[in-house]
Design a protein around this motif. Structure first.
Motif, PDB file in Angstrom:
ATOM      1  N   THR A 142      -3.700   6.420   2.346  1.00  0.00           N
ATOM      2  CA  THR A 142      -4.572   5.628   1.484  1.00  0.00           C
ATOM      3  C   THR A 142      -5.796   6.400   1.008  1.00  0.00           C
ATOM      4  OG1 THR A 142      -5.655   4.737   3.466  1.00  0.00           O
ATOM      5  CG2 THR A 142      -3.862   3.440   2.501  1.00  0.00           C
TER       6      THR A 142
ATOM      7  N   ASN B 162      -3.201   1.843  -5.420  1.00  0.00           N
ATOM      8  CA  ASN B 162      -3.447   0.698  -4.542  1.00  0.00           C
ATOM      9  C   ASN B 162      -4.463  -0.266  -5.140  1.00  0.00           C
ATOM     10  OD1 ASN B 162      -1.621   1.616  -2.633  1.00  0.00           O
ATOM     11  ND2 ASN B 162      -3.177   2.712  -1.441  1.00  0.00           N
TER      12      ASN B 162
ATOM     13  N   LYS C  44       0.831  -1.213   0.000  1.00  0.00           N
ATOM     14  CA  LYS C  44       0.000   0.000   0.000  1.00  0.00           C
ATOM     15  C   LYS C  44       0.857   1.252   0.000  1.00  0.00           C
ATOM     16  CE  LYS C  44      -4.137  -1.720   2.400  1.00  0.00           C
ATOM     17  NZ  LYS C  44      -3.780  -3.130   2.341  1.00  0.00           N
TER      18      LYS C  44
END
Length: 503
Positions: A391, A400, A387
């Motif tokens: 995020t 991702n 990742k």
């Protein structure tokens, strides 16, 4: 050269090219590196211990040492690549000498015969996780031009954003675009003012007409034809790991250990494409892009090693994700037969986070007394869990999603053996590593074998190893626009010399 620090607001445009699945795989994979004994047995040391590089697999292995010990390993790497691209074929080779491993372990025995915990160990070890030294050149005749790269970024950007202010230099305009619109606008500027693309103007509007400034459609101004392209890739650096180890022996059958690992990344890459139109020989494009990446990270390892009877050893180990903080810098240059743009600007991007996958290792070994042994390691790592962070950043969310869709779980199988004849040791090994990609097109599986020899003078040991591996890869020229792939058949040979001595 002027250095430009981008604000976080420009991050969305920059991350499209600056951070992608290729970077995620590069910083998540590891090579076979370490002492000569470890490499001669292809790294199958999870159930054995007693070697400083075995700490990389199972941190419990340091408690297997009978006394304090240190080692230093020098590595000579030879890399050969056969590169095919379109109708062209090329071979490249390069060599590198570096420090592959250095460390020491200190043993503290418990002299109480009735104590359950017989001894404990403290150790530290530097190990090169992977080498970034790589270079190759690809040449072929391509119906697609580098103009596709610049068009992919330019379309959608209003042309008035790409027009320099009065008395504004290329460097100043390039810097302004990076600060306000990001990486993509900079690529559009290079293509427009470097003489690769032009503004679509079907109504022949004058440039001072307000309607002209609203245009956001571009097309190539290069002549149609077939393009003789020379693509060059050169990179240097390494991914290193410094482990601080603690382990202990419980009674006569169980060893437990922990590693606290500090990681660092030093990666420099330069790519260039030199393009000539075969139907218009005076027409050419040269585009150069340089990237510098620095990173630091942390991970944790836990391990257990057990004796099962007098001949069997078993091991289990867990390595947490590595949590990296990474910074990147780029600079670019373009030249054509029409013009050139040399901004002399270093783009300094905001730091970002990368979380690599955790890994799990199971090991088994069989000892034929003190004269021989066979060992096997199995490691599993799910690369789809890699990742980029934060995020919730839109660009990282996109990357991702690509990672979770295109990467998957990968297994490593390592076999090793050793046979001792008085003070001499003969060793060999084999390994097979699955590609992290679900589709093997970008990168195939790795297969390798190894061999080595060692001699013990008592408190001093000298070991030598050779290992060889092969892997097929098919990288793209660029992640955006000009995405044609090359075919690379890579062969890597390593020679390792380790000197170990008691403390």
């Amino acid at each position: 050269m002027k250095r430009l620090i981008f604000a976080f607001t420009a991050m969305i445009s920059m991350t499209v090219e600056a951070q992608n699945i290729t970077d995620a795989v590069r910083y998540s994979t590891t090579d076979l590196n370490g002492t000569a004994r470890y490499r001669a047995m292809s790294g199958a040391f999870g159930a054995l211990g007693g070697d400083l590089s075995s700490l990389n697999v199972n941190p419990a292995g340091s408690a297997v040492f009978l006394s304090s010990f240190a080692s230093l390993s020098l590595n000579v790497e030879n890399s050969n690549k056969d590169v095919s691209f379109m109708n062209g074929y090329n071979s490249t080779s390069d060599s590198n000498v570096d420090l592959g491993q250095a460390g020491a372990v200190f043993i503290f025995n418990n002299f109480n015969e009735n104590a359950n915990w017989k001894k404990f160990s403290l150790g530290f070890n530097f190990n090169k996780s992977s080498s970034f030294n790589n270079s190759y050149s690809a040449r072929g005749n391509n119906p697609n031009s580098i103009d596709q790269y610049f068009l992919a970024y330019a379309n959608g950007i209003a042309v008035d954003n790409l027009i320099p202010y009065r008395n504004e230099t290329d460097g100043e305009a390039y810097a302004r675009l990076g600060e306000t619109l990001g990486f993509g606008a900079q690529q559009a500027y290079l293509g427009l003012w470097g003489g690769v693309i032009g503004v679509d103007n079907p109504n022949n509007l004058p440039e001072n007409d307000p309607a002209f400034l609203e245009l956001d459609s571009y097309s190539s101004i290069l002549s149609p034809g077939t393009y003789d392209q020379i693509y060059t890739y050169t990179s240097t650096g390494l991914n290193g790991k410094l482990s601080f180890n603690f382990a202990s022996q419980y009674q006569d059958f169980l060893y437990l250990g922990i590693n606290l690992n500090s990681h660092f990344i030093n990666y420099e890459r330069m790519t260039s494409i030199d393009e000539e139109n075969l139907q218009a020989p005076d027409e050419y494009v040269y585009f150069e892009d340089q990237l510098t990446t620095l990173g630091s990270g942390f991970s944790l390892q836990l391990g257990a090693l057990a004796k099962i009877g007098s001949n069997v050893r078993a091991g289990l180990a867990y390595e947490s994700p590595t949590w990296y903080t990474i910074s990147e810098e780029t600079n670019q240059y373009i030249e054509t037969d029409i013009d050139y743009v040399e901004p002399n600007i270093v783009n300094i991007y905001p730091d970002y986070k990368l979380q690599t996958p955790a890994s799990y290792t199971g090991s088994l070994a069989y000892l034929f007394g003190s004269s021989a042994l066979l060992s096997f390691d199995y490691t599993y790592k799910d690369y789809s869990t890699t990742k980029f962070k934060p995020t919730d950043d839109p660009a990282f969310m996109q990357q991702n999603n690509i990672i979770s869709n295109e990467l998957g779980g990968a297994s490593k199988f390592r076999f090793g053996g050793e046979y001792r004849i008085q003070n001499w040791s003969l060793r060999g090994g084999y390994r097979f590593e699955e590609t992290p990609y679900k589709d093997e097109l970008p990168m195939g599986d790795l297969e390798g074998y190894s061999a080595g020899i060692g001699y013990s003078f008592g408190s001093i040991k000298i070991d030598f190893a050779y290992d060889h591996s092969t892997r097929e890869t098919n990288p793209q020229l660029y992640q955006t626009g000009l995405t044609d792939r090359m075919g690379i058949s890579g062969n890597n040979s390593n020679y390792v010399l380790t000197i170990g001595f008691g403390l």
